[in-house]
Design a protein around this motif. Structure first.
Motif, PDB file in Angstrom:
ATOM      1  N   PRO A 251      15.800  36.275  51.191  1.00  0.00           N
ATOM      2  CA  PRO A 251      14.814  36.012  50.141  1.00  0.00           C
ATOM      3  C   PRO A 251      14.548  34.514  49.975  1.00  0.00           C
ATOM      4  N   TYR A 252      13.324  34.175  49.625  1.00  0.00           N
ATOM      5  CA  TYR A 252      12.976  32.781  49.373  1.00  0.00           C
ATOM      6  C   TYR A 252      13.686  32.281  48.118  1.00  0.00           C
ATOM      7  N   PRO A 253      14.089  31.015  48.104  1.00  0.00           N
ATOM      8  CA  PRO A 253      14.562  30.428  46.849  1.00  0.00           C
ATOM      9  C   PRO A 253      13.380  30.186  45.908  1.00  0.00           C
ATOM     10  N   PHE A 254      13.697  29.927  44.684  1.00  0.00           N
ATOM     11  CA  PHE A 254      12.706  29.480  43.704  1.00  0.00           C
ATOM     12  C   PHE A 254      12.420  28.008  44.020  1.00  0.00           C
ATOM     13  N   VAL A 255      11.161  27.668  44.295  1.00  0.00           N
ATOM     14  CA  VAL A 255      10.822  26.338  44.790  1.00  0.00           C
ATOM     15  C   VAL A 255      10.082  25.542  43.720  1.00  0.00           C
ATOM     16  N   ARG A 256      10.483  24.272  43.573  1.00  0.00           N
ATOM     17  CA  ARG A 256       9.828  23.376  42.609  1.00  0.00           C
ATOM     18  C   ARG A 256       9.403  22.087  43.310  1.00  0.00           C
ATOM     19  N   TRP A 257       8.138  21.738  43.160  1.00  0.00           N
ATOM     20  CA  TRP A 257       7.608  20.477  43.642  1.00  0.00           C
ATOM     21  C   TRP A 257       7.680  19.493  42.474  1.00  0.00           C
ATOM     22  N   LEU A 258       8.768  18.732  42.404  1.00  0.00           N
ATOM     23  CA  LEU A 258       9.032  17.930  41.208  1.00  0.00           C
ATOM     24  C   LEU A 258       7.967  16.863  40.967  1.00  0.00           C
ATOM     25  N   ASP A 259       7.419  16.292  42.047  1.00  0.00           N
ATOM     26  CA  ASP A 259       6.414  15.233  41.878  1.00  0.00           C
ATOM     27  C   ASP A 259       5.146  15.755  41.225  1.00  0.00           C
ATOM     28  N   HIS A 260       4.918  17.064  41.321  1.00  0.00           N
ATOM     29  CA  HIS A 260       3.650  17.638  40.876  1.00  0.00           C
ATOM     30  C   HIS A 260       3.814  18.639  39.733  1.00  0.00           C
ATOM     31  N   HIS A 261       5.035  18.879  39.288  1.00  0.00           N
ATOM     32  CA  HIS A 261       5.297  19.802  38.175  1.00  0.00           C
ATOM     33  C   HIS A 261       4.781  21.214  38.475  1.00  0.00           C
ATOM     34  N   VAL A 262       5.001  21.642  39.703  1.00  0.00           N
ATOM     35  CA  VAL A 262       4.545  22.948  40.173  1.00  0.00           C
ATOM     36  C   VAL A 262       5.757  23.724  40.686  1.00  0.00           C
ATOM     37  N   TYR A 263       5.763  25.034  40.514  1.00  0.00           N
ATOM     38  CA  TYR A 263       6.839  25.879  41.024  1.00  0.00           C
ATOM     39  C   TYR A 263       6.265  27.173  41.579  1.00  0.00           C
ATOM     40  N   ALA A 264       7.017  27.811  42.473  1.00  0.00           N
ATOM     41  CA  ALA A 264       6.583  29.073  43.061  1.00  0.00           C
ATOM     42  C   ALA A 264       7.794  29.938  43.363  1.00  0.00           C
ATOM     43  N   ARG A 265       7.555  31.238  43.409  1.00  0.00           N
ATOM     44  CA  ARG A 265       8.633  32.177  43.732  1.00  0.00           C
ATOM     45  C   ARG A 265       8.065  33.402  44.440  1.00  0.00           C
ATOM     46  N   ASP A 266       8.940  34.094  45.127  1.00  0.00           N
ATOM     47  CA  ASP A 266       8.628  35.350  45.791  1.00  0.00           C
ATOM     48  C   ASP A 266       8.970  36.479  44.833  1.00  0.00           C
ATOM     49  N   HIS A 267       7.961  37.284  44.460  1.00  0.00           N
ATOM     50  CA  HIS A 267       8.180  38.413  43.553  1.00  0.00           C
ATOM     51  C   HIS A 267       8.465  39.715  44.296  1.00  0.00           C
ATOM     52  N   GLY A 268       8.580  39.657  45.614  1.00  0.00           N
ATOM     53  CA  GLY A 268       8.829  40.861  46.388  1.00  0.00           C
ATOM     54  C   GLY A 268       7.570  41.402  47.023  1.00  0.00           C
ATOM     55  N   ASP A 269       6.611  41.835  46.187  1.00  0.00           N
ATOM     56  CA  ASP A 269       5.365  42.377  46.722  1.00  0.00           C
ATOM     57  C   ASP A 269       4.204  41.394  46.611  1.00  0.00           C
ATOM     58  N   ARG A 270       4.485  40.186  46.150  1.00  0.00           N
ATOM     59  CA  ARG A 270       3.488  39.121  46.040  1.00  0.00           C
ATOM     60  C   ARG A 270       4.218  37.837  45.667  1.00  0.00           C
ATOM     61  N   ASP A 271       3.513  36.705  45.733  1.00  0.00           N
ATOM     62  CA  ASP A 271       4.076  35.429  45.327  1.00  0.00           C
ATOM     63  C   ASP A 271       3.502  35.013  43.983  1.00  0.00           C
ATOM     64  N   GLY A 272       4.260  34.197  43.250  1.00  0.00           N
ATOM     65  CA  GLY A 272       3.810  33.687  41.968  1.00  0.00           C
ATOM     66  C   GLY A 272       3.911  32.176  41.922  1.00  0.00           C
ATOM     67  N   LEU A 273       3.071  31.570  41.102  1.00  0.00           N
ATOM     68  CA  LEU A 273       3.035  30.103  40.982  1.00  0.00           C
ATOM     69  C   LEU A 273       2.669  29.716  39.568  1.00  0.00           C
TER      70      LEU A 273
END
Length: 408
Positions: A251-273
């Motif tokens: 599974p993907y880790p929960f990812v954070r782009w600290l310079d841009h204050h953005v995060y994303a995650r794998d929800h299983g059947d889709r991705d979220g941001l």
């Protein structure tokens, strides 16, 4: 969960050691569970306006629990929270957390955070752009970042699963459930005497009341508490990709782009941001933590998705008349002036306690009365004698760095 008790039954059969928990989100549910495990002869009643759904922030949270924070108090709470969530079947997925930076100053910050996290007892490792991209290849273009910081013991909480488990276990131990919207309280001297609700008044008869009401806490306490309770609801954009088959492999880790204050995650059947890269917007929630959709959020999401490799897959246009439930939405949550929860006895009212968490962090926190430093840090009255407009400004200023900013 189904209602198990009526207001008339509570009023006609006063119980000498009754505890009313108001709020059925992840914090109220965990309180009912942990308190029900104590053999102290108390009757526990959980009240929520909707027992069949999660209408507060719990139901809309992205689910990430990152344990390291520049506030030692939040780090301690997060570690304790994970230690409890991981005991819930299907409640916590240890997918890891990954922070990315593309600037020299940002990389320096990652190294500082790595050292501090390790000093607090958490595993943390600086990794190359190529290794970072291998952990979430659809999200990360290695040429766009300079380094990553990997927290392997972090993960995502399944809030619905956790709440269901705690409620089920609490019910098995005799906790009662009442569906009613709490609208206010009556007091006499230093005692709360009545809970006012949409279905009638509840006589307290010396009972203890615990408010676990999240984004609705401040208006409920305005008329009965003699100090500021600055739990400020704020708007927050979150979006998804269309549905897809689940990925195979790790599974993907929960990812954070600290310079841009953005995060994303794998929800299983889709991705979220989600994005914090916009001016903070105070919200005024009514029936749920799903707020109205500001048109400006579409530009916010367009800019946020530009940092991801699969940027073109994310939806950025807001709700429509025939919208899918997985369209972009405004998920309201709370901030405080120091980014810490408010938890403890309310001075001036001997039978009122406040337990308001931030997102799902701290949902399972259990602390002893001996931990004086923690109790002081979370004291509901700690903002005494500070002007409301100053507290509002301080709370909103915490929004853009909600995961990282020092909470001193």
């Amino acid at each position: 969960m189904l209602q198990t008790v009526e207001i008339s039954e509570l009023n006609n059969n006063p119980f000498p050691n009754r505890i009313f928990i108001i709020g059925g989100g992840i914090l109220g549910a965990s309180l009912s569970y942990f308190l029900s495990r104590e053999d102290n002869g108390r009757q526990i009643v959980l009240i929520d306006k909707y027992l069949d759904k999660l209408s507060g922030s719990t139901g809309y949270a992205p689910g990430f629990v990152g344990q390291y924070n520049e506030s030692p108090v939040l780090t301690s709470l997060a570690k304790d929270t994970v230690s409890e969530y991981i005991k819930v079947p299907g409640g916590f997925n240890v997918v890891g957390g990954l922070e990315l930076s593309s600037t020299p100053n940002g990389v320096e910050n990652l190294h500082r955070r790595k050292d501090a996290a390790q000093s607090s007892g958490l595993p943390a490792e600086i990794i190359s752009p190529e290794v970072a991209a291998s952990l979430a290849p659809d999200f990360i273009d290695p040429s766009s970042v300079k380094a990553g910081l990997h927290f392997p013991s972090d993960g995502t909480a399944n809030a619905i699963q956790i709440v269901s488990y705690y409620i089920r276990e609490a019910r098995s131990k005799g906790v009662q459930f009442l569906e009613a919207e709490v609208t206010g309280f009556a007091t006499e001297g230093h005692q709360m005497t009545t809970i006012n609700s949409s279905n009638g008044d509840i006589t307290l008869s010396g009972s203890i009341v615990i408010l676990a009401t999240g984004i609705w806490t401040t208006p409920l306490t305005t008329d009965i508490v003699q100090f500021p309770v600055p739990i400020i609801p704020v708007a927050h954009p979150y979006t998804f990709t269309p549905s897809r088959p689940p990925r195979s492999g790790t599974p993907y880790p929960f990812v954070r782009w600290l310079d841009h204050h953005v995060y994303a995650r794998d929800h299983g059947d889709r991705d979220g941001l989600g994005s914090y890269d916009h001016p903070p917007m105070q919200a005024n929630p009514t029936k749920s933590a799903m707020g109205t959709w500001p048109a400006s959020f579409e530009q916010v999401l367009s800019e946020a998705t530009s940092h991801l490799k699969n940027r073109h897959q994310f939806l950025v246009n807001g709700p429509s008349e025939d919208r899918d439930e997985k369209r972009p939405f405004n998920g309201i949550f709370a901030v405080t002036p120091d980014n810490l929860p408010l938890a403890g006895r309310v001075p001036g009212l001997s039978n009122l306690w406040l337990c308001a968490a931030i997102w799902i962090l701290g949902g399972a926190e259990q602390r002893s009365s001996e931990d004086e430093a923690l109790l002081k840090a979370l004291d509901p009255a700690r903002f005494q004698n500070i002007e409301d407009d100053i507290l509002l400004k301080q709370a909103l200023a915490k929004y853009n760095d909600i995961y990282n900013r020092d909470s001193n």
